[in-house]
Structures are given as structure tokens and as C-alpha cells.
Design a protein around this motif. Structure first.
Motif, PDB file in Angstrom:
ATOM      1  N   PRO A  81     -13.643 -69.480  44.276  1.00 20.72           N
ATOM      2  CA  PRO A  81     -14.073 -69.201  42.904  1.00 20.72           C
ATOM      3  C   PRO A  81     -14.274 -67.697  42.690  1.00 20.72           C
ATOM      4  N   ALA A  82     -14.168 -67.289  41.457  1.00 19.94           N
ATOM      5  CA  ALA A  82     -14.458 -65.892  41.128  1.00 19.94           C
ATOM      6  C   ALA A  82     -15.894 -65.620  41.543  1.00 19.94           C
TER       7      ALA A  82
ATOM      8  N   ASP B 139     -21.489 -63.023  42.500  1.00 15.02           N
ATOM      9  CA  ASP B 139     -22.374 -61.973  43.012  1.00 15.02           C
ATOM     10  C   ASP B 139     -21.915 -60.624  42.473  1.00 15.02           C
ATOM     11  N   PRO B 140     -22.857 -59.695  42.339  1.00 17.00           N
ATOM     12  CA  PRO B 140     -22.454 -58.370  41.850  1.00 17.00           C
ATOM     13  C   PRO B 140     -21.544 -57.688  42.871  1.00 17.00           C
ATOM     14  N   VAL B 141     -20.697 -56.803  42.392  1.00 15.04           N
ATOM     15  CA  VAL B 141     -19.796 -56.058  43.280  1.00 15.04           C
ATOM     16  C   VAL B 141     -20.652 -55.210  44.231  1.00 15.04           C
ATOM     17  N   PRO B 142     -20.432 -55.334  45.545  1.00 11.07           N
ATOM     18  CA  PRO B 142     -21.252 -54.543  46.473  1.00 11.07           C
ATOM     19  C   PRO B 142     -21.098 -53.047  46.207  1.00 11.07           C
TER      20      PRO B 142
ATOM     21  N   ARG C 140     -20.907 -50.624  48.166  1.00  7.58           N
ATOM     22  CA  ARG C 140     -19.954 -49.863  48.985  1.00  7.58           C
ATOM     23  C   ARG C 140     -18.561 -49.841  48.364  1.00  7.58           C
ATOM     24  N   LEU C 141     -18.277 -50.860  47.517  1.00  2.48           N
ATOM     25  CA  LEU C 141     -16.952 -50.875  46.882  1.00  2.48           C
ATOM     26  C   LEU C 141     -16.887 -49.903  45.717  1.00  2.48           C
ATOM     27  N   THR C 142     -17.946 -49.884  44.923  1.00  4.76           N
ATOM     28  CA  THR C 142     -17.933 -48.913  43.820  1.00  4.76           C
ATOM     29  C   THR C 142     -18.051 -47.498  44.380  1.00  4.76           C
TER      30      THR C 142
END
Lengths: 254, 170
Positions: free
Chosen positions: A58-59, A62-65, A67-69
Motif C-alpha cells: 500500500p502507499a 507514514d511521513p517521508v523519513p 533522511r530522504l528529504t
């Protein structure tokens, strides 16, 4: 009429199902479908496959971690030099100053060796933190000798950061075999006898990277690359504590 | 929208795809992080008229190919019997079993088929976009998807055509 047509082929159906056909071709399939129950069943099954796959993965809600931003800002936000550990043998620092030259060089670099390095560090940690008699080869009391010896063997100037602010005091270091030659392992201990290690090895990939976590059971590793050297802080610690240790080590580069 | 904002908007889809490819959220995020770092470093290489989305997926897929080319790491091999997932919606026992079967079947697909199938199934990527992201001709994508879907049907025992089933019996 359409009944006379041969059954729809799988190729025709796939193209139809994936929306790869132009409008007339699409219409043509739609006209033939009502007379081809096998094709209808196949389409239903494929739709079910897609639904299953979407349910299985599923999409993320959870918020985007972070470390990715953060990875998007790595190039501009990260400092370009690391005084406490400097690769004398590599032209890394000069190239870093070169901006475009360095970037164009980096994009042809081999794939990052992150994960093998993190694995090696976790294994080394597991082997040596339990050691009572000989946890290190050279004790911190012989710091000058240790730095000279380890730098020579690793082929880059290395010197361990001071983590006393977090309660961890340097015990000493040792050298280890590594994929890329020779790696170094520093061990630290706090007042409760808890030990952490810092693994250091030269990397063939000159690209810097952000912090990443790796784990093996309760043991967590935090690793990053800087100027052609990979670092892994390893400990049986919660990630936030490890991150603050890693940040402290990293900041001593500034 | 600025380049970085456009990239950031794609992160949720990249994560979902990476998670599905590796069947591990943490490893998936590592892959996405790699992809983002590379995208930022190489933004000058993106053709201005090309789809940003296809370009990003292409970087991620290339990184996944690199990963798979290296020796698979024991930490990420999941025994088929140990597969588990949390369905997005409560499912009946039968649905649950069917999903587990599908999950196990996807895990056994060859990597190139898995990449193609998950790409079109998860994101409803347009066919052209998927071919661009996978860097293969449309005809190749077509046959790859057909093979993946047929294997999935066979492995989940949903193939109702007895002749076809016989052919695929071991």
C-alpha cells in the motif's frame, strides 16, 4: 461478424490492458471482447493481480523519513572538507573544490560500497566488543603511535574523534582486513562498560553520502562516506543515541 | 515547480515501488536515498523534455540492478514461508491466503519481470513511461509483462485452462 474472428492473443490483450493502444485499436478489441470469454477471464485475472499487488504494497501512510528529504539537500548543505580524517593519498579534497569537475567525475564512479562496509563493521563489532583480554591492538595511551601506524596501514590519515562528551572514552584501535584493503576499528567504552566501535575504511567510490542505518539484531550501525573514506559507528544503542554519536563524530570534521 | 520540489513530490511513489521490489521498507528507503542523491548530482543530465518521473524511476531501477548484480545479502533473503504483510484493509481468511500466495509468487519472479510488473501495477504508470523508466523497447516490455502475469497465474494456481496448467506442471 466478430464471432468469426480468431480469439484475442495475449499480446493484443496485454497491449489493451496496459493502455498501450491507440483509440481505433482499443475500440477494435472492445468490439471483440464480448465474444471471447477466455479473454474476459484473463483481463479479470490481471485486474485482480494489480489489485493484489496494490494491497500488498500500500502507499505509505507514514511521513517521508527525514533522511530522504535531507538527501535532496546533501550537495548544498554538506561541508566539503574533513580535517580530522583526511585522505592524503587521494586527490579528493582538491577535486571537491572543483565543483562541476568533481560531480562529473562522481557520476561515473562505481556503485557505492555502503552496504558491504556496514556489514563488515557490524561483524567486526560483534567479534571484538566481547573481547576481554585483547579488545584492541594498540591502546589509547599510545595514541601517537596508534595514529601513525593505523594511518600507514589504511593508506589515509586517520585519527579517531573524541566522544567523551557522550560518555564514551577511546580504548584504542586495531586493523582488520577489508574488501578495499585494510580497515581500522576504534573501540570506545562508557562508565557502564558499554562499548561502541567506529569502523573506518577507504572506499573506491569517491561520492559522499548522508547518514544511513544498518542493523543486525539489536546492534545498530550508522554509516556515511566522506572524501573517499567510509565510517560506521556501531553499538547496541537506540538509533537516536547512535545518531547523536555519529553527528558528534561527523561534526569534529568541521 | 522547482526541480527539487518536483523530485520531492515523487518520493512517496518511489518508496512504494522500492519497498515492493525489495520487500523491506528500510532497504527500500536506502534505495530511494541512493536514487535521490544521484538525481541531485545528475540533474544536469536530465533531458528537459523528458518525464521527470520516468527519469527518477530509471535511476532507481538502475540502482536496483546494481544491487541485485552484487551477491544477494543474506540479511535480505526472506524465506517464502516467512513472508508476511499487513494488508491495507482487513481481509477475509481466503483473501489473506490469496494475497500471501501472490506475494510469494512475486518474490519468485525473475528480477526484470518483477521490476516491470510492479512498475505498471503499483503506479498505473503509462505504458510509454514504464518503457522509458525500464529503458527497454515497448515490445520487450509487452512480452515481459505477459510472462510475468502468466507466471503469477500459474504460481497462484489461478490458471483455469487445464491444457496450460498441464504444460506448466513440473
Amino acid at each position: 461478424m466478430p464471432q468469426d474472428r480468431p480469439p484475442l492473443t495475449e499480446q493484443e490483450l496485454i497491449a489493451y490492458f496496459e493502455g498501450a493502444l491507440d483509440a481505433p485499436a482499443q475500440q477494435e478489441i472492445e468490439n471483440r471482447l464480448p465474444h471471447d470469454p477466455a479473454a474476459q477471464a484473463l483481463l479479470e485475472d490481471w485486474a485482480q493481480q494489480n489489485e493484489d499487488i496494490r494491497r500488498l504494497f500500500p502507499a505509505g501512510s507514514d511521513p517521508v523519513p527525514e533522511r530522504l528529504t535531507e538527501a535532496l539537500r546533501v550537495r548544498t548543505a554538506r561541508p566539503a572538507s574533513a580535517p580530522w580524517l583526511r585522505v592524503a593519498a587521494m586527490a579528493g579534497l582538491l577535486l571537491l573544490g572543483g565543483g562541476a569537475g568533481w560531480l562529473s567525475h562522481a557520476q561515473f564512479a562505481p556503485a557505492a560500497q555502503m552496504r558491504p562496509m556496514a556489514q563488515a563493521a557490524l561483524a567486526a563489532h560483534a567479534t571484538y566488543v566481547v573481547e576481554v583480554a585483547h579488545p584492541v591492538e594498540v591502546r589509547a595511551s599510545e595514541r601517537e603511535h596508534m595514529d601513525t601506524w593505523m594511518s600507514r596501514r589504511i593508506g589515509a590519515h586517520v585519527s579517531p574523534p573524541d566522544l567523551a562528551g557522550s560518555g564514551f572514552v577511546l580504548m584504542g584501535g586495531r586493523i582488520l582486513p577489508a574488501d578495499t584493503g585494510t580497515a581500522g576499528l576504534y573501540m570506545y567504552e562508557n562508565a557502564e562498560g558499554q562499548r561502541i566501535t567506529l569502523y573506518v575504511s577507504r572506499q573506491t567510490d569517491p561520492e559522499d553520502s548522508a547518514f544511513r542505518f544498518a542493523s543486525s539484531g539489536a546492534t545498530q550501525g550508522l554509516h556515511w562516506n566522506e572524501n573517499g573514506i567510509g565510517y560506521v559507528v556501531v553499538g547496541d544503542l537506540p538509533r537516536d543515541e547512535l545518531k547523536s554519536l555519529g553527528t558528534s563524530a561527523y561534526e569534529q570534521l568541521l | 515547480m522547482a526541480f527539487l520540489d518536483e523530485v520531492e513530490a515523487q518520493i512517496p511513489d518511489l518508496r512504494r515501488y522500492a519497498h515492493a521490489l525489495l520487500r523491506d521498507a528500510e532497504a527500500g528507503d536506502d534505495l530511494v536515498q541512493d536514487c535521490l542523491e544521484r538525481a541531485v548530482a545528475r540533474q544536469g543530465q536530465k533531458r528537459p523534455d523528458g518525464s521527470l518521473r520516468a527519469w527518477l524511476f530509471r535511476i532507481l531501477i538502475n540502482r536496483h540492478r546494481d544491487l541485485m548484480r552484487r551477491a544477494p545479502r543474506p540479511g535480505h533473503l526472506v524465506a517464502v514461508d516467512d513472508l508476511s504483510f499487513e494488508p491495507a484493509l482487513p481481509a477475509s481468511q481466503d483473501q489473506h491466503l490469496a494475497l500471501r500466495e501472490t506475494e510469494a509468487a512475486i518474490a519468485r519472479l525473475p528480477e526484470d519481470q518483477k521490476r516491470a510488473l510492479l512498475l505498471v501495477a503499483l503506479h498505473g504508470a503509462s505504458f510509454d513511461e514504464a518503457a522509458e523508466a525500464l529503458d527497454i523497447p515497448k515490445g520487450t516490455l509487452m512480452s515481459r509483462l505477459a510472462r510475468a502475469r502468466a507466471s503469477l497465474r500459474d504460481m497462484t494456481g489461478r490458471n483455469a485452462d487445464p491444457a496450460h496448467q498441464m504444460r506448466n506442471k513440473r
